[in-house]
Write a protein that holds these residues in place. Structure first.
Motif, PDB file in Angstrom:
ATOM      1  N   ASN A 176      19.404  97.549  77.336  1.00 49.59           N
ATOM      2  CA  ASN A 176      20.610  96.612  77.487  1.00 49.59           C
ATOM      3  C   ASN A 176      21.434  96.059  76.246  1.00 49.59           C
ATOM      4  OD1 ASN A 176      22.332  94.511  78.524  1.00 49.59           O
ATOM      5  ND2 ASN A 176      20.809  94.087  80.165  1.00 49.59           N
TER       6      ASN A 176
ATOM      7  N   ALA B  28      22.726  92.211  76.434  1.00 49.68           N
ATOM      8  CA  ALA B  28      21.518  91.406  76.296  1.00 49.68           C
ATOM      9  C   ALA B  28      21.396  91.300  74.983  1.00 49.68           C
ATOM     10  CB  ALA B  28      20.405  91.738  77.376  1.00 49.68           C
TER      11      ALA B  28
ATOM     12  N   ARG C 201      23.802  89.089  73.212  1.00 48.67           N
ATOM     13  CA  ARG C 201      23.392  87.644  73.366  1.00 48.67           C
ATOM     14  C   ARG C 201      22.248  87.048  72.616  1.00 48.67           C
ATOM     15  NH1 ARG C 201      24.987  89.293  78.461  1.00 48.67           N
ATOM     16  NH2 ARG C 201      22.348  89.612  79.332  1.00 48.67           N
TER      17      ARG C 201
ATOM     18  N   GLU D 102      14.497  82.257  74.253  1.00 45.09           N
ATOM     19  CA  GLU D 102      14.407  83.447  75.323  1.00 45.09           C
ATOM     20  C   GLU D 102      12.893  83.590  75.403  1.00 45.09           C
ATOM     21  OE1 GLU D 102      16.871  86.680  75.301  1.00 45.09           O
ATOM     22  OE2 GLU D 102      18.791  85.626  75.173  1.00 45.09           O
TER      23      GLU D 102
END
Length: 99
Positions: A25, A28, A31, A66
């Motif tokens: 991804n 992602a 980010r 995260e």
């Protein structure tokens, strides 16, 4: 001038994370790395914001990102990123292998 440096082990960890995002991804990953950069800039200004992990290693601190932990130590002129690892890792074993 305060700064952050990324040591070789952290660099390897970040490369592995980048490889994972490249395969799974890209958005992602983008980010994640933007957030990583922001956390590092934040730590330069407020180096004691992170949790102390002194029980594992003297002067070791960590800040969550995260599902990962950014492990670092405070320097005279900033911080050194030591590792970026999954929050599910065995942290004492991880750092005992470095000694």
């Amino acid at each position: 001038m305060s700064r952050y440096v990324i040591n070789i082990l952290a660099s390897r960890s970040l490369n592995e994370i980048a490889d994972y995002f490249a395969e799974n991804n890209l958005e992602a990953g983008d980010r994640f790395f933007r957030a990583f950069n922001q956390k590092c800039i934040q730590l330069v200004s407020y180096p004691n914001n992170g949790k102390s992990y002194a029980a594992i290693r003297p002067n070791l601190r960590g800040l969550s990102l995260e599902n990962h932990i950014i492990f670092y130590r405070v320097l005279d002129d900033g911080i050194e990123i030591l590792r970026v690892v999954s929050g599910r890792r065995d942290f004492p074993a991880l750092f005992s292998a470095l000694e």
